[in-house]
Design an enzyme around this catalytic site. Structure first.
Site, short mmCIF file in Angstrom:
data_model
loop_
_atom_site.label_atom_id
_atom_site.label_comp_id
_atom_site.label_asym_id
_atom_site.label_seq_id
_atom_site.Cartn_x
_atom_site.Cartn_y
_atom_site.Cartn_z
CG ASP A 1 -0.02 -34.12 20.33
OD1 ASP A 1 -0.39 -33.54 19.30
OD2 ASP A 1 1.13 -34.58 20.49
CG ASP B 1 2.46 -36.48 14.61
OD1 ASP B 1 2.43 -37.67 14.27
OD2 ASP B 1 2.07 -35.56 13.87
#
Length: 226
Positions: A7, A9
């Site tokens: 991922d 953020d």
């Protein structure tokens, strides 16, 4: 071949202040009350329209599409301002460098950001070319739908058992497990340890220095739950 999906953020970069400021501007321009900071950060990882729907309490009258566009505009403004920063979390760069140096591992990204947003992050941190597959909200349904992980595995030829998703939210954990992949939760992001555990994390990592060992453990072991 092993696939390490990350991922963005809350996992690779700390963008919480920028996200909250962009959301603040978006709600102000829509003349709507701003949700609490905890609520705003709690939806990080979802595609933008879905995030807005949740912040609007799933009210069908809430202008999610318009608010998503206001957010995009605000984020672009912030990116152009002096002092804009999405710093990498401590130790994460070393993890990426070490994985990229391995011949048995491919790197990928699965994020609610846009392709444009990911490209900006990678360019800023000098990571262009490190990730062979980049799956975003532009290309697949919003997390926790497994589409991003499934597309990444298809693009690289990686088997589910050889694929690990590293993320900081319950959306990441559910997405990975729904795709049959492994799930590692990092606790320096936006969702609490208990929420990551309950969503299917097989390992919880408090320090990036422990991530490589945990990934190698999972690549060598059977599917399990934390």
């Amino acid at each position: 071949m092993k696939l390490a999906l990350f991922d963005c953020d809350g996992t690779l970069v700390d963008s919480q202040n920028v996200i909250f400021e962009a959301m603040t501007r978006a709600f102000a321009r829509g003349d709507l009350p701003l949700p609490p900071r905890e609520a705003v950060l709690g939806i990080v990882g979802l595609s933008l329209v879905e995030a807005m729907r949740q912040l609007g309490g799933d009210d069908p009258a809430f202008p999610a599409d318009e608010m998503a566009e206001r957010y995009r505009n605000a984020f672009r403004e912030l990116r152009a301002e002096p002092g804009f920063a999405e710093p990498m979390f401590p130790g994460v760069r070393t993890v990426i460098d070490r994985l990229a140096a391995r011949e048995d591992v491919l790197l990928g990204i699965a994020t609610g950001k846009s392709q444009r947003g990911v490209a900006a992050v990678l360019s800023h941190h000098g990571l262009e070319g490190r990730f062979v597959t980049i799956q975003t909200a532009d290309d697949a349904p919003s997390k926790p739908h497994p589409g991003m992980v499934l597309q990444a595995m298809q693009a690289t030829g990686a088997r589910p058992a050889d694929t690990i998703l590293v993320g900081d939210t319950s959306f990441d954990m559910v997405m990975a497990r729904a795709a049959g992949a492994r799930a590692v939760g990092v606790t320096w992001g936006y969702h609490a340890r208990d929420r990551l555990h309950q969503s299917g994390a097989e390992r919880l990592i408090d320090d990036a220095g422990d991530l490589l060992a945990a990934m190698d453990e999972l690549w060598g072991g059977a599917l399990e739950r934390a």
